[in-house]
Motif scaffolding. Sequence first.
Motif, PDB file in Angstrom:
ATOM      1  N   MET A   1      58.295  37.083  86.719  1.00  0.00           N
ATOM      2  CA  MET A   1      57.728  36.247  86.203  1.00  0.00           C
ATOM      3  C   MET A   1      57.181  35.414  87.107  1.00  0.00           C
ATOM      4  N   ILE A   2      58.105  35.314  88.163  1.00  0.00           N
ATOM      5  CA  ILE A   2      57.927  34.637  89.688  1.00  0.00           C
ATOM      6  C   ILE A   2      56.713  34.857  90.077  1.00  0.00           C
ATOM      7  N   SER A   3      56.236  35.665  90.799  1.00  0.00           N
ATOM      8  CA  SER A   3      55.031  36.240  90.697  1.00  0.00           C
ATOM      9  C   SER A   3      53.809  35.769  90.304  1.00  0.00           C
ATOM     10  N   PHE A   4      53.873  35.343  88.567  1.00  0.00           N
ATOM     11  CA  PHE A   4      53.042  34.977  87.795  1.00  0.00           C
ATOM     12  C   PHE A   4      52.821  33.530  88.181  1.00  0.00           C
ATOM     13  N   ALA A   5      54.343  32.808  88.588  1.00  0.00           N
ATOM     14  CA  ALA A   5      53.974  31.599  88.976  1.00  0.00           C
ATOM     15  C   ALA A   5      53.207  31.537  89.923  1.00  0.00           C
ATOM     16  N   PHE A   6      53.719  31.813  91.127  1.00  0.00           N
ATOM     17  CA  PHE A   6      52.890  31.890  92.673  1.00  0.00           C
ATOM     18  C   PHE A   6      51.580  32.413  92.231  1.00  0.00           C
ATOM     19  N   TYR A   7      51.523  33.358  91.448  1.00  0.00           N
ATOM     20  CA  TYR A   7      50.162  33.919  91.497  1.00  0.00           C
ATOM     21  C   TYR A   7      48.715  32.363  91.448  1.00  0.00           C
ATOM     22  N   LEU A   8      49.770  31.873  89.741  1.00  0.00           N
ATOM     23  CA  LEU A   8      48.636  30.490  88.458  1.00  0.00           C
ATOM     24  C   LEU A   8      48.757  29.728  89.844  1.00  0.00           C
ATOM     25  N   ALA A   9      49.647  29.202  90.854  1.00  0.00           N
ATOM     26  CA  ALA A   9      49.624  28.354  91.853  1.00  0.00           C
ATOM     27  C   ALA A   9      48.567  28.218  92.587  1.00  0.00           C
ATOM     28  N   PHE A  10      48.471  28.945  93.393  1.00  0.00           N
ATOM     29  CA  PHE A  10      47.944  30.564  94.190  1.00  0.00           C
ATOM     30  C   PHE A  10      46.492  30.259  93.860  1.00  0.00           C
ATOM     31  N   LEU A  11      45.964  30.708  92.766  1.00  0.00           N
ATOM     32  CA  LEU A  11      44.699  30.652  92.728  1.00  0.00           C
ATOM     33  C   LEU A  11      44.331  29.212  92.136  1.00  0.00           C
ATOM     34  N   LEU A  12      45.147  28.268  91.837  1.00  0.00           N
ATOM     35  CA  LEU A  12      44.678  27.300  91.899  1.00  0.00           C
ATOM     36  C   LEU A  12      44.387  26.483  92.907  1.00  0.00           C
ATOM     37  N   ILE A  13      44.738  26.507  93.976  1.00  0.00           N
ATOM     38  CA  ILE A  13      44.463  25.887  95.233  1.00  0.00           C
ATOM     39  C   ILE A  13      43.550  26.540  95.534  1.00  0.00           C
ATOM     40  N   PHE A  14      43.525  28.349  96.172  1.00  0.00           N
ATOM     41  CA  PHE A  14      42.514  28.840  96.112  1.00  0.00           C
ATOM     42  C   PHE A  14      41.176  28.379  95.860  1.00  0.00           C
ATOM     43  N   VAL A  15      41.163  28.746  94.151  1.00  0.00           N
ATOM     44  CA  VAL A  15      40.129  28.300  94.256  1.00  0.00           C
ATOM     45  C   VAL A  15      38.728  27.265  95.100  1.00  0.00           C
ATOM     46  N   VAL A  16      40.299  25.827  95.033  1.00  0.00           N
ATOM     47  CA  VAL A  16      40.014  24.296  95.455  1.00  0.00           C
ATOM     48  C   VAL A  16      39.168  24.713  97.259  1.00  0.00           C
ATOM     49  N   PHE A  17      39.618  25.238  97.900  1.00  0.00           N
ATOM     50  CA  PHE A  17      39.366  25.451  99.076  1.00  0.00           C
ATOM     51  C   PHE A  17      38.273  26.884  99.396  1.00  0.00           C
ATOM     52  N   ALA A  18      38.631  27.425  97.928  1.00  0.00           N
ATOM     53  CA  ALA A  18      36.936  28.671  98.388  1.00  0.00           C
ATOM     54  C   ALA A  18      35.860  28.171  98.025  1.00  0.00           C
ATOM     55  N   VAL A  19      36.149  27.181  97.520  1.00  0.00           N
ATOM     56  CA  VAL A  19      34.444  26.756  96.359  1.00  0.00           C
ATOM     57  C   VAL A  19      33.896  25.872  98.415  1.00  0.00           C
ATOM     58  N   TYR A  20      35.092  25.230  98.630  1.00  0.00           N
ATOM     59  CA  TYR A  20      34.800  24.592  99.791  1.00  0.00           C
ATOM     60  C   TYR A  20      34.469  26.153 101.446  1.00  0.00           C
ATOM     61  N   ALA A  21      35.657  26.765 101.498  1.00  0.00           N
ATOM     62  CA  ALA A  21      34.942  27.761 102.066  1.00  0.00           C
ATOM     63  C   ALA A  21      33.100  28.293 101.951  1.00  0.00           C
ATOM     64  N   GLU A  22      33.631  28.231 100.740  1.00  0.00           N
ATOM     65  CA  GLU A  22      32.280  28.727 100.585  1.00  0.00           C
ATOM     66  C   GLU A  22      30.739  28.044 100.560  1.00  0.00           C
ATOM     67  N   ARG A  23      30.880  26.627 100.495  1.00  0.00           N
ATOM     68  CA  ARG A  23      30.284  25.936 100.787  1.00  0.00           C
ATOM     69  C   ARG A  23      29.676  25.482 102.826  1.00  0.00           C
ATOM     70  N   LYS A  24      30.554  25.370 103.478  1.00  0.00           N
ATOM     71  CA  LYS A  24      31.250  25.671 104.899  1.00  0.00           C
ATOM     72  C   LYS A  24      29.986  27.197 105.432  1.00  0.00           C
ATOM     73  N   THR A  25      30.560  28.292 104.199  1.00  0.00           N
ATOM     74  CA  THR A  25      29.760  29.740 105.340  1.00  0.00           C
ATOM     75  C   THR A  25      28.495  29.608 104.635  1.00  0.00           C
ATOM     76  N   ALA A  26      27.950  29.577 103.412  1.00  0.00           N
ATOM     77  CA  ALA A  26      27.097  29.242 103.606  1.00  0.00           C
ATOM     78  C   ALA A  26      25.468  28.114 104.975  1.00  0.00           C
ATOM     79  N   ALA A  27      26.283  27.140 104.790  1.00  0.00           N
ATOM     80  CA  ALA A  27      25.784  25.914 105.622  1.00  0.00           C
ATOM     81  C   ALA A  27      26.096  26.298 106.828  1.00  0.00           C
ATOM     82  N   PHE A  28      27.137  27.143 107.806  1.00  0.00           N
ATOM     83  CA  PHE A  28      26.461  28.388 108.925  1.00  0.00           C
ATOM     84  C   PHE A  28      25.933  28.996 109.072  1.00  0.00           C
ATOM     85  N   ILE A  29      25.897  29.405 108.046  1.00  0.00           N
ATOM     86  CA  ILE A  29      24.818  30.623 107.922  1.00  0.00           C
ATOM     87  C   ILE A  29      23.433  29.846 108.393  1.00  0.00           C
ATOM     88  N   GLN A  30      23.202  29.282 107.323  1.00  0.00           N
ATOM     89  CA  GLN A  30      21.368  28.641 107.323  1.00  0.00           C
ATOM     90  C   GLN A  30      21.721  27.321 108.165  1.00  0.00           C
TER      91      GLN A  30
END
Lengths: 324, 216
Positions: free
Chosen positions: A1-30
Amino acid sequence: MISFAFYLAFLLIFVVFAVYAERKTAAFIQNRLGPMEVGPKGILQTVADLLKMLQKEDIRASAVDIIPYLLAPFIVFAAVFTGFAVLPVNADLSGSTITSGVFFLLAIVSLDVLGILMAGWASNNKYSLYGAMRSVAQIISYEVPLGLSVLCVIIISGTLDLHQMSVLQSGGILSWYIISHPVLIIPFFIFFISGLAESNRTPFDLPESESELIGGYHTEYSGFRWGIFMLSEYGMMLLLSILASILFFGGWNSPMEKIANGPIWSTFWLLSKSLLLIFVQMWVRWTLPRLRVDQLMSLSWKYLTPISIVMLFVCALWKLWLIG
Amino acid sequence: MSYLGNISQGIQTTWKGMMLSIQYFFQARKGRKKESVTEDNYFEKANGTFTVQYPHEQIPVPDHGRYQLHNEIDDCIVCDKCAKVCPVDCIDIEPVRSPEVFGQTSDGTPLRIHAAKFDIDMAKCCFCGLCTVVCPTECLTMTKEFDFSTNDILDHNFSFSKMTDQEIAEKKQEFEDYQADKLKAKPELPAIKKESDVMKKPAAKPVFKPRIPKKK
């Protein structure tokens, strides 16, 4: 149950910053800068995008098959997120202790193809249907090498439980499976490539391919429902990266045997290993062009599947003769 | 190609591509220097991010760049040459003659004509710079300012005249009185009247007649 709460919260925060990281990675490579305006160095850009997306009108085309259309994003997300149930977080938080552990994960994650097919079919649009059918063909094909490469690890560890597998790899970087059993290097690459295909990432993003299918199976979706698809895609990336770091890179074990082993440290090690693999996924995305459908199929059936069958055999011999 | 050859080629090309893009990733730590086009190494910037974040930073424009027009109206003798030479008719001048010399420009040219209106419509301007070349007092120049976009196209009409409506009316009246006085003094001379008529007509443009070579 704790791992569920951890992964749900982590996933939501992760997605926000992963999209940012994705765009930055794309930008730096280009040779670009990427988002720079919202917040320092543009770090809040995705938050702004998210707020915009949530306020959007939920547009439904008149000819859609309404029930599957509305259900599809949630089936996809539920299938992907259920996979997180068996993942351990650290030495004390083991996730769900199902005896069939990693098989359960692979089986339940394959259900997301059902949601994708529902989305593509219900959209009543030829491009969406193309995308969905490609997705089904692709995921079913790549399930085979993915499952076989996971089976290689299972042969060596002798357990299906991911927590147990992490425990077996404790004792510094030298006891991680990819280093203590070099025979797993090729299965790791097969796992990684099939994982890219499973999560519909470039160079296997044929189901979405913006340039030819205008988004594929989620063309007709907007606002929140589209966001759920995006969330599932990034969730799938995270799931497969965590799975790869547990199977091959020692999971929550610290690279040093006696140093940095507390619960917070072990969570840190698990997540940093996975985030490194996610960076590799992004790096691949901005390097390699998309495959053609026939190339996709030949890669899976002519190369990855036979090689993983051979590797399964080699791993079995390794287990018999070297570990005993 | 053989099966193993395919595999080895696939691995090699993927590796090469991946190494290439990670190089770019790390080079992105360095950004482009904001150097002017006149710098020697302007074209030698293959590495690092290339983006210029325009409103916050910009590349300096060269001194001889042709951008927004500026008229130093105190130095303008309202000779109308710029309006005549303009290929797109973007300069609109309304002169009011003065009975006597009323001032001097900074280079010593006497001022005889008031500029009741000196409008330059930058929306029409083609930035050829001919008007600055013909200007005898060099009061009309092209500045470095290039960011003058507006929401209303009418705001692109820049007005340089400093005269108020009242002043214009006064000066016009002054000149009319002077003309009337002149007419009273020499009523038998129709030449002046004729001349003033000619002046009211819009200035004739130099006509360009292309010479068509005859076919032999």
